[in-house]
Write an enzyme that holds these catalytic residues in place. Structure first.
Site, PDB file in Angstrom:
ATOM      1  N   CYS A   1      -1.787   0.865   7.360  1.00  0.00           N
ATOM      2  CA  CYS A   1      -3.113   0.556   7.565  1.00  0.00           C
ATOM      3  C   CYS A   1      -3.400  -0.601   6.705  1.00  0.00           C
ATOM      4  CB  CYS A   1      -3.845   1.862   7.106  1.00  0.00           C
ATOM      5  SG  CYS A   1      -3.862   3.107   8.037  1.00  0.00           S
ATOM      6  N   ARG A   2      -3.729  -0.615   5.348  1.00  0.00           N
ATOM      7  CA  ARG A   2      -4.232  -1.658   4.386  1.00  0.00           C
ATOM      8  C   ARG A   2      -3.430  -2.846   4.353  1.00  0.00           C
ATOM      9  NH1 ARG A   2      -5.067   2.206  -0.472  1.00  0.00           N
ATOM     10  NH2 ARG A   2      -3.165   3.123   0.543  1.00  0.00           N
ATOM     11  N   SER A   3      -2.172  -2.681   4.077  1.00  0.00           N
ATOM     12  CA  SER A   3      -1.326  -3.821   3.829  1.00  0.00           C
ATOM     13  C   SER A   3      -0.914  -4.443   4.920  1.00  0.00           C
ATOM     14  CB  SER A   3      -0.103  -3.598   2.627  1.00  0.00           C
ATOM     15  OG  SER A   3       0.881  -2.794   3.360  1.00  0.00           O
TER      16      SER A   3
ATOM     17  N   ASN B   1       2.109   1.663   4.567  1.00  0.00           N
ATOM     18  CA  ASN B   1       2.521   0.293   5.198  1.00  0.00           C
ATOM     19  C   ASN B   1       2.118   0.395   6.780  1.00  0.00           C
ATOM     20  OD1 ASN B   1       5.056  -2.104   6.229  1.00  0.00           O
ATOM     21  ND2 ASN B   1       3.170  -2.627   5.283  1.00  0.00           N
TER      22      ASN B   1
ATOM     23  N   ASP C   1      -8.291   3.660   0.899  1.00  0.00           N
ATOM     24  CA  ASP C   1      -7.435   4.135   2.034  1.00  0.00           C
ATOM     25  C   ASP C   1      -7.972   4.631   2.928  1.00  0.00           C
ATOM     26  OD1 ASP C   1      -5.292   5.131   3.427  1.00  0.00           O
ATOM     27  OD2 ASP C   1      -4.347   6.159   1.684  1.00  0.00           O
TER      28      ASP C   1
ATOM     29  N   CYS D   1       0.952  -1.133  -0.044  1.00  0.00           N
ATOM     30  CA  CYS D   1       0.089   0.038  -0.033  1.00  0.00           C
ATOM     31  C   CYS D   1       0.986   1.190   0.030  1.00  0.00           C
ATOM     32  CB  CYS D   1      -1.018  -0.005   1.117  1.00  0.00           C
ATOM     33  SG  CYS D   1      -0.321  -0.009   2.860  1.00  0.00           S
TER      34      CYS D   1
HETATM   35  P1  4NP Z   1      -1.997   2.822   4.096  1.00  0.00           P
HETATM   36  O1  4NP Z   1      -2.621   4.366   4.567  1.00  0.00           O
HETATM   37  O2  4NP Z   1      -1.401   3.115   2.657  1.00  0.00           O
HETATM   38  O3  4NP Z   1      -2.914   1.941   4.032  1.00  0.00           O
HETATM   39  O4  4NP Z   1      -0.797   2.550   4.932  1.00  0.00           O
HETATM   40  C1  4NP Z   1      -2.001   5.519   4.681  1.00  0.00           C
HETATM   41  C2  4NP Z   1      -1.045   5.585   5.645  1.00  0.00           C
HETATM   42  C3  4NP Z   1       0.002   6.838   5.802  1.00  0.00           C
HETATM   43  C4  4NP Z   1      -0.529   7.756   4.932  1.00  0.00           C
HETATM   44  C5  4NP Z   1      -1.259   7.573   3.727  1.00  0.00           C
HETATM   45  C6  4NP Z   1      -1.801   6.407   3.577  1.00  0.00           C
HETATM   46  N1  4NP Z   1       0.453   8.962   5.136  1.00  0.00           N
HETATM   47  O5  4NP Z   1       0.320   9.728   4.153  1.00  0.00           O
HETATM   48  O6  4NP Z   1       1.128   9.020   5.883  1.00  0.00           O
END
Ligand code: 4NP
Length: 166
Positions: free
Chosen positions: A26-28, A24, A133, A21
């Site tokens: 939340c989703r993955s 790294n 997201d 993702c």
């Molecule tokens: P993820 O979500 O891609 O599902 O881990 C996010 C976590 C952090 C950020 C963006 C998306 N960020 O911009 O810090």
């Protein structure tokens, strides 16, 4: 549409999956914990490895987002071991299958190929969709991600089982 076939493993009898993702956190990581648990329950943990990373570097070394961890913990999973890692091109060589959470992540990996595709290509519901997201949204977003990830992980484990059949 039926679930796609898995690309053949590079080493027969072993299989390595990477989940990708943006951050790294939340989703993955949620997909990593759930798929690892399903692999374990299927008795495949000796042969199938699961890892996750993000294309961005902001959270490298950090544990999972607290809301992602709380959602997993409430559903009975162990979210405590995750530490964020960043994607590198070497991941392409080291994994049999790389699954991106959304189209933007997929583009950052260089696009679709035999070994690189969307995680939800394996989702029997809304096949080929994105895992949205949840980072900037409310808790509902994390529940939605968990539902998608549980359903899709079950389908991926079914595909591993088919790979194992003679
Ligand atoms: P993820 O979500 O891609 O599902 O881990 C996010 C976590 C952090 C950020 C963006 C998306 N960020 O911009 O810090």
């Amino acid at each position: 549409m039926s679930a796609p076939e898995l690309p053949a493993p590079r080493t027969p009898g072993r299989y390595s999956v990477a989940l990708v993702c943006l951050g790294n956190i939340c989703r993955s990581p949620m997909a990593d914990v759930v798929l690892s648990q399903r692999v374990d329950e299927a008795g495949l943990s000796g042969r199938v490895t699961v890892a996750s990373c993000g294309t961005g570097d902001w959270h490298v070394g950090h544990p999972m987002d607290g809301r992602a961890a709380a959602t997993l913990t409430a559903a009975g999973y162990d979210a405590s071991r995750h530490r964020a890692q960043q994607w590198a091109q070497t991941w392409l060589e080291e994994h049999d299958l790389v699954l991106a959470m959304d189209e933007s992540n997929l583009a950052d990996l260089g696009g679709r190929s035999a070994r690189v595709r969307l995680f939800r290509d394996f989702d029997p519901v809304g096949t080929g969709g994105e895992v949205p997201d949840p980072y900037y949204g409310g808790d509902d977003g994390f529940e939605e991600v968990l539902t998608m990830v549980e359903r899709t992980s079950a389908a991926i484990v079914d595909a591993f089982r088919r790979l194992e059949e003679p």
